[in-house]
Design a protein around this motif. Structure first.
Motif, PDB file in Angstrom:
ATOM      1  N   VAL A 174     -33.189  28.560 -12.911  1.00  0.00           N
ATOM      2  CA  VAL A 174     -33.123  27.113 -13.137  1.00  0.00           C
ATOM      3  C   VAL A 174     -32.670  26.394 -11.875  1.00  0.00           C
ATOM      4  CG1 VAL A 174     -32.611  27.384 -15.600  1.00  0.00           C
ATOM      5  CG2 VAL A 174     -30.725  27.244 -13.967  1.00  0.00           C
ATOM      6  N   VAL A 175     -32.928  25.083 -11.867  1.00  0.00           N
ATOM      7  CA  VAL A 175     -32.388  24.212 -10.830  1.00  0.00           C
ATOM      8  C   VAL A 175     -31.645  23.082 -11.537  1.00  0.00           C
ATOM      9  CG1 VAL A 175     -34.547  22.897 -10.706  1.00  0.00           C
ATOM     10  CG2 VAL A 175     -32.929  22.780  -8.816  1.00  0.00           C
ATOM     11  N   GLY A 176     -30.469  22.719 -11.013  1.00  0.00           N
ATOM     12  CA  GLY A 176     -29.651  21.681 -11.617  1.00  0.00           C
ATOM     13  C   GLY A 176     -28.968  20.848 -10.553  1.00  0.00           C
ATOM     14  N   PRO A 177     -28.219  19.828 -10.960  1.00  0.00           N
ATOM     15  CA  PRO A 177     -27.557  18.948  -9.985  1.00  0.00           C
ATOM     16  C   PRO A 177     -26.262  19.565  -9.452  1.00  0.00           C
ATOM     17  CG  PRO A 177     -27.136  18.169 -12.206  1.00  0.00           C
ATOM     18  CD  PRO A 177     -28.054  19.338 -12.349  1.00  0.00           C
ATOM     19  N   TYR A 178     -25.966  19.271  -8.199  1.00  0.00           N
ATOM     20  CA  TYR A 178     -24.729  19.744  -7.553  1.00  0.00           C
ATOM     21  C   TYR A 178     -23.671  18.632  -7.583  1.00  0.00           C
ATOM     22  CZ  TYR A 178     -21.444  20.454  -3.727  1.00  0.00           C
ATOM     23  OH  TYR A 178     -20.295  20.550  -2.977  1.00  0.00           O
ATOM     24  N   TYR A 179     -22.398  19.044  -7.837  1.00  0.00           N
ATOM     25  CA  TYR A 179     -21.263  18.117  -7.776  1.00  0.00           C
ATOM     26  C   TYR A 179     -20.146  18.753  -6.968  1.00  0.00           C
ATOM     27  CZ  TYR A 179     -23.703  15.729 -11.568  1.00  0.00           C
ATOM     28  OH  TYR A 179     -24.647  15.087 -12.318  1.00  0.00           O
ATOM     29  N   SER A 180     -19.513  17.958  -6.151  1.00  0.00           N
ATOM     30  CA  SER A 180     -18.380  18.453  -5.355  1.00  0.00           C
ATOM     31  C   SER A 180     -17.171  18.690  -6.260  1.00  0.00           C
ATOM     32  CB  SER A 180     -18.030  17.450  -4.250  1.00  0.00           C
ATOM     33  OG  SER A 180     -17.669  16.200  -4.834  1.00  0.00           O
ATOM     34  N   ASP A 181     -16.135  19.323  -5.726  1.00  0.00           N
ATOM     35  CA  ASP A 181     -14.962  19.684  -6.537  1.00  0.00           C
ATOM     36  C   ASP A 181     -14.338  18.466  -7.219  1.00  0.00           C
ATOM     37  OD1 ASP A 181     -15.314  22.282  -5.829  1.00  0.00           O
ATOM     38  OD2 ASP A 181     -13.807  22.289  -4.242  1.00  0.00           O
ATOM     39  N   ASP A 182     -14.260  17.340  -6.490  1.00  0.00           N
ATOM     40  CA  ASP A 182     -13.606  16.164  -7.071  1.00  0.00           C
ATOM     41  C   ASP A 182     -14.500  15.416  -8.060  1.00  0.00           C
ATOM     42  OD1 ASP A 182     -15.337  15.461  -5.007  1.00  0.00           O
ATOM     43  OD2 ASP A 182     -14.241  13.613  -4.572  1.00  0.00           O
TER      44      ASP A 182
ATOM     45  N   PHE B 105     -32.210  15.770  -7.208  1.00  0.00           N
ATOM     46  CA  PHE B 105     -32.598  16.516  -8.408  1.00  0.00           C
ATOM     47  C   PHE B 105     -33.352  15.615  -9.383  1.00  0.00           C
ATOM     48  CE2 PHE B 105     -31.367  17.346 -12.859  1.00  0.00           C
ATOM     49  CZ  PHE B 105     -32.039  18.547 -13.064  1.00  0.00           C
ATOM     50  N   LEU B 106     -32.849  14.430  -9.604  1.00  0.00           N
ATOM     51  CA  LEU B 106     -33.487  13.495 -10.530  1.00  0.00           C
ATOM     52  C   LEU B 106     -34.864  13.075 -10.022  1.00  0.00           C
ATOM     53  CD1 LEU B 106     -30.394  11.299 -11.429  1.00  0.00           C
ATOM     54  CD2 LEU B 106     -31.583  12.902 -12.946  1.00  0.00           C
ATOM     55  N   ASP B 107     -34.974  12.784  -8.746  1.00  0.00           N
ATOM     56  CA  ASP B 107     -36.255  12.360  -8.179  1.00  0.00           C
ATOM     57  C   ASP B 107     -37.301  13.466  -8.256  1.00  0.00           C
ATOM     58  OD1 ASP B 107     -35.268   9.895  -7.598  1.00  0.00           O
ATOM     59  OD2 ASP B 107     -34.818  10.339  -5.493  1.00  0.00           O
ATOM     60  N   GLU B 108     -36.874  14.710  -7.960  1.00  0.00           N
ATOM     61  CA  GLU B 108     -37.811  15.824  -7.864  1.00  0.00           C
ATOM     62  C   GLU B 108     -38.158  16.433  -9.217  1.00  0.00           C
ATOM     63  OE1 GLU B 108     -39.240  17.376  -4.940  1.00  0.00           O
ATOM     64  OE2 GLU B 108     -38.744  15.370  -4.218  1.00  0.00           O
TER      65      GLU B 108
ATOM     66  N   VAL C 176     -32.334  12.360 -18.755  1.00  0.00           N
ATOM     67  CA  VAL C 176     -31.819  13.717 -18.945  1.00  0.00           C
ATOM     68  C   VAL C 176     -31.495  13.926 -20.428  1.00  0.00           C
ATOM     69  CG1 VAL C 176     -30.922  13.861 -16.606  1.00  0.00           C
ATOM     70  CG2 VAL C 176     -29.447  13.005 -18.434  1.00  0.00           C
ATOM     71  N   ASP C 177     -31.174  15.170 -20.768  1.00  0.00           N
ATOM     72  CA  ASP C 177     -30.929  15.520 -22.174  1.00  0.00           C
ATOM     73  C   ASP C 177     -29.453  15.504 -22.547  1.00  0.00           C
ATOM     74  OD1 ASP C 177     -33.700  16.077 -22.420  1.00  0.00           O
ATOM     75  OD2 ASP C 177     -33.360  18.041 -21.505  1.00  0.00           O
ATOM     76  N   GLU C 178     -28.581  15.789 -21.562  1.00  0.00           N
ATOM     77  CA  GLU C 178     -27.168  15.948 -21.919  1.00  0.00           C
ATOM     78  C   GLU C 178     -26.270  15.569 -20.739  1.00  0.00           C
ATOM     79  OE1 GLU C 178     -25.759  19.444 -24.429  1.00  0.00           O
ATOM     80  OE2 GLU C 178     -24.783  19.910 -22.525  1.00  0.00           O
ATOM     81  N   LEU C 179     -25.127  14.964 -21.080  1.00  0.00           N
ATOM     82  CA  LEU C 179     -24.136  14.584 -20.071  1.00  0.00           C
ATOM     83  C   LEU C 179     -22.772  15.140 -20.479  1.00  0.00           C
ATOM     84  CD1 LEU C 179     -25.056  10.786 -19.733  1.00  0.00           C
ATOM     85  CD2 LEU C 179     -25.694  12.613 -18.126  1.00  0.00           C
ATOM     86  N   MET C 180     -21.965  15.539 -19.495  1.00  0.00           N
ATOM     87  CA  MET C 180     -20.592  15.964 -19.744  1.00  0.00           C
ATOM     88  C   MET C 180     -19.649  14.912 -19.176  1.00  0.00           C
ATOM     89  SD  MET C 180     -20.652  20.112 -19.212  1.00  0.00           S
ATOM     90  CE  MET C 180     -21.083  20.064 -17.484  1.00  0.00           C
ATOM     91  N   LEU C 181     -18.651  14.526 -19.967  1.00  0.00           N
ATOM     92  CA  LEU C 181     -17.775  13.425 -19.585  1.00  0.00           C
ATOM     93  C   LEU C 181     -16.320  13.876 -19.543  1.00  0.00           C
ATOM     94  CD1 LEU C 181     -19.254  10.718 -22.027  1.00  0.00           C
ATOM     95  CD2 LEU C 181     -20.040  11.295 -19.724  1.00  0.00           C
TER      96      LEU C 181
END
Length: 867
Positions: free
Chosen positions: A119-127, A202-205, A212-217
């Protein structure tokens, strides 16, 4: 009374110690059955723990999860996400959706994940991360659409290094990226491949429209998860919110439900092995009792009661069952370890969190092992207790001379009842649904197996000597002697053979399923697709077949020598709540003229898709009362969104297995998604292309056309050009993979059956010690003794195999008949496979006889006669 019971206990224990080999062989049949049962509990428990830890890790620190409501509501688009980011109650928002891809390495070779996700997904930094963070091992964070970071396990297994180029192929097109970093996560398993890309890229490609289908908050307030979710539900209607703990519980429950099926599946094969072992154990104790008649008679003469003798044999069985079951638990532990090693060597994506013994994994095998062993020994134990002191002062198996009339008559009635039930389920009740018919056939199968077991000794009297004379013909007098010996104790011969009968019957039935399924695929492809070539994705990429990238369609259409290129795909749309296939809420989607590449027989209207709309099978149109030209509501799922849009019925066709009940035109769906924005943002509405049927222009050379097509789709990596025969063969690979797993599990039952033959022959040699000694004394050579024992084993094996083939083919035919509603028609008997099973059974007999034949041949003549 207590002292006599204690004395009998000591006698039982001494008997076990004095016959170590007999003790070992009997225990071994218990070990194999219980090992599989113990292993199944440990395997599924290990998987459950591993998946639980993955779920916990995924939702660790997650306060709330947002997802689209079924049937509509607010789309999780960029505008909605920005509202959440701007909300003072929300600290962080992460996209938890990813996209399945096929990965091509720097040499354009597809990376095999062994069934694990890629799979390919979005990257987020530690903060920025909401869930538990990943750790960067090497390189730097990705920036822009051309950079990704890859998980360490995948990088190590596939020799991927920072700076390497990769192709990430999704259902739209291949994406060329460069690896700029390596990271590690707690839940990397097996061949899992996880690429991470900067969120905007990621969103553009990979997410057209940014939906998207799901978000974590993560909450910015000092409040509980439930309080946070309550606030979100009030502030953002039309979106489904759940706490992180709720998501953990729901996914854990889903995993446990899925794994329970795996456990039942494995348990079934363990029980089959135990069932086969039951016949072996019963046979073994029958022979042991027959050989110990003098011992029992002496004990009876000394005052031992019938109850004490019976109890002593039952005690021996209980000890054997207990020891065998305990060893089975230990062997089961080792078996699971071997499974993990084998799967890891094949790159299979199975997580492991360490094996641990569980109460179920120990108690259930112990209870089953002891219970089966004691029940198997009960009849021989009672026979031992009924020994009369004077009557039993002789060698030989008393059971061999008892009448078979009552057993044969009862068995014939049970067998006939089973045959009637199987025929009723497979043929007579042809108008009934699959479930009830399969249930009747299952009942009939049980009755047939029981009836065959009861009738088998009487059947063995004429059949086994006939088999013996046939295979013994080249061996002269030794062959005749072996043929005569095999009918001396038909009960023993039948019971020994029946262990193999069960295993062969199951293999034969499953073999018929496999042959019929593959033949159905081939016939469907040959008869329904009228095209020179089929372009399709890999059949083994994840669950089902990986879609063909949409870019490949245009590339094929641009080939000069292509006359027609018609796509065949699936979508989550339903028409008036109806789907293309029973039980699957999908519709088939075609782009192009169906008549150009498929065998479609028009009933009414136009079936060329000259205008956007949908086609329906004749039976579906009659069922719904549809008429050509009618506007019919279309939606996603059975009823949730029906009525928001309509499509026109353009034509009807004769029922067609390939096209199913409903076929939508791609142009009609494109218009529907334009008219109803919520369809466009729903992932289920997307159409995935399963194959492209291609026909060349008149007179074009087929080899030339293939080369042109291969050049056109080469850059898409996963798209392969195949003839109809090649395509059918690639689909059959999945059937073979499934069958190989089943055959591997059934091999356990066959191994138990082989041990049963060895056990019976070994005890038989001991029982016939004087006979063998006499033969040696009158000049019979050792090689002739070996040949005689081996021929007897082969007779038993062939008799068991032939009965198993007859039962298996009959049951396989019946079940296939019952599954006609599921598209499985035209039962095929795999002749080559059945012939190999007969030959293999003969080999089994030879192998099983090696040690007993050697033991018989080395019997000193004078010692045997003097015994």
């Amino acid at each position: 009374m207590a002292s006599s019971s204690s004395a009998m206990t000591r006698v039982s224990m001494r008997n076990l110690r004095s016959h170590k080999l007999r003790f070992f062989l009997t225990i071994l049949s218990v070990v194999l059955g219980t090992a599989f049962i113990a292993g199944s509990f440990m395997f599924t428990n290990s998987l459950s723990r591993a998946f639980d830890s993955i779920v916990d890790s995924t939702y660790k620190n997650v306060d709330a999860v947002a997802s689209s409501q079924k049937g509509g509501g607010q789309s999780l688009d960029q505008e909605f996400r920005q509202r959440l980011v701007d909300d003072p109650h929300v600290s962080n928002v992460n996209i938890s959706s990813n996209v399945q891809v096929v990965v091509g390495d720097k040499d354009n070779n597809t990376i095999n994940t062994g069934g694990a996700p890629s799979v390919v997904g979005p990257y987020y930094s530690d903060d920025q991360q909401v869930s538990q963070g990943m750790e960067m091992v090497e390189g730097h964070a990705p920036h822009g659409p051309g950079e990704v970071i890859v998980n360490q396990t995948a990088a190590d297994k596939n020799n991927i290094a920072v700076g390497d180029s990769l192709s990430l192929i999704d259902p739209t097109k291949p994406h060329q990226v460069t690896v700029v970093g390596i990271y590690s996560e707690d839940f990397e398993v097996g061949g899992y491949f996880g690429a991470l890309m900067e969120e905007p890229a990621f969103l553009d490609e990979f997410r057209s429209g940014g939906v998207v289908d799901e978000l974590m908050l993560e909450s910015a307030q000092d409040e509980s998860q439930q309080q946070f979710v309550d606030y979100l539900k009030g502030a953002y209607p039309g979106v489904e919110f759940k706490t992180g703990d709720q998501m953990v519980n729901e996914q854990t429950e889903q995993i446990n439900t899925a794994l329970s099926f795996v456990n039942y599946f494995l348990l079934a094969f363990g029980l089959i092995a135990l069932l086969v072992g039951t016949f072996i154990i019963a046979n073994t104790f029958s022979m042991i009792v027959a050989q110990r008649m003098r011992e029992f008679a002496l004990l009876r003469a000394l005052g031992t009661s019938q109850r004490q003798l019976t109890a002593s044999v039952v005690l021996e069985a209980a000890v054997i069952g207990l020891i065998g079951s305990l060893l089975g638990v230990a062997v089961g532990y080792g078996l699971v370890k071997l499974i993990y090693i084998a799967l890891d060597s094949m790159g299979m994506g199975i997580p492991e969190s360490g094996l641990a013994l569980t109460a179920m994994g120990v108690i259930v095998p112990l209870i089953l092992g002891v219970l089966v062993t004691v029940l198997s020994a009960w009849a021989p134990a009672r026979r031992a207790g009924q020994v009369r002191p004077v009557e039993a002062m002789r060698m030989g198996d008393v059971s061999s001379s008892s009448s078979l009339k009552l057993r044969t008559v009862l068995g014939s009635v049970v067998l006939l009842a089973g045959i009637v039930a199987v025929v009723a389920g497979g043929w007579i009740l042809s108008d009934a649904s699959t479930g009830p018919r399969a249930g009747i056939i299952g009942l009939g199968a049980v009755l047939m197996i029981l009836g065959t077991f009861m009738v088998s000794p009487a059947l063995a009297i004429p059949v086994v000597p006939l088999v013996g004379r046939t295979i013994g013909l080249p061996f002269g007098a030794v062959g005749k002697l072996a043929s005569t010996n095999s009918k001396r104790n038909p009960r023993r011969t039948a019971t020994t053979a029946f262990a193999l009968t069960l295993g062969v019957a199951l293999v034969a039935a499953i073999g018929m399923f496999g042959a019929t399924m593959k033949n159905s695929v081939t016939e469907l492809t040959d008869s329904s697709i009228q095209a020179q070539y089929i372009v399709a994705g890999p059949a083994s990429a994840g669950p089902g077949q990986f879609p063909v990238p949409r870019g490949a369609v245009q590339a094929i259409e641009d080939v000069n020598d292509v006359q027609d290129a018609v796509t065949f795909g699936v979508s989550g749309f339903t028409v008036d709540g109806e789907s293309a296939a029973p039980g699957q809420p999908i519709s088939f989607v075609m782009d192009g003229d169906p008549t150009a590449v498929t065998d479609i027989e028009r009933v009414d209207g136009d079936v060329t898709f000259a205008e956007p709309g949908f086609l329906a099978s004749e039976s579906m149109a009659k069922k719904k009362g549809w008429t050509v030209g009618q506007d019919v509501p279309v939606g996603i799922g059975p009823t949730s969104t029906a009525g928001l849009a309509h499509v026109k019925l353009r034509g009807t066709y004769e029922d067609n297995k390939l096209l199913g009940n409903i076929v939508l035109s791609d142009s009609a769906l494109t218009q529907v998604k334009k008219d109803v924005p919520q369809f466009a943002s729903n992932g289920a509405a997307a159409t995935t292309i399963q194959l492209i049927a291609v026909s060349g222009k008149p007179g074009v050379d087929e080899d030339q056309l293939r080369q042109e097509l291969e050049s056109a789709v080469d850059k898409f990596v996963i798209a392969s050009v195949q003839t109809k025969t090649e395509y059918a063969g690639s689909q059959a690979v999945m059937v073979d993979q499934m069958l190989n797993i089943l055959y591997g599990l059934l091999a356990l039952a066959v191994v138990v059956a082989i041990l049963g033959i060895i056990n019976t022959l070994a005890l038989n040699v001991v029982e016939r010690k004087q006979e063998v000694g006499m033969l040696r004394a009158v000049g019979t050579k050792r090689m002739q003794i070996r040949t005689m024992i081996t021929l007897e084993a082969v007779q038993i094996s062939l008799y068991g195999a032939l009965m198993g083939i007859v039962i298996g083919v009959f049951l396989g035919w019946a079940f296939i008949q019952a599954m006609q509603d599921q598209g499985l028609t035209g039962a095929v008997v795999p002749g080559d496979q059945l012939a190999l099973m007969v030959i293999g059974s003969a080999v089994v007999g030879v192998v099983a006889a090696l040690w007993p034949a050697h033991k018989a041949a080395t019997t000193p003549p004078l010692d045997a006669i003097a015994d």
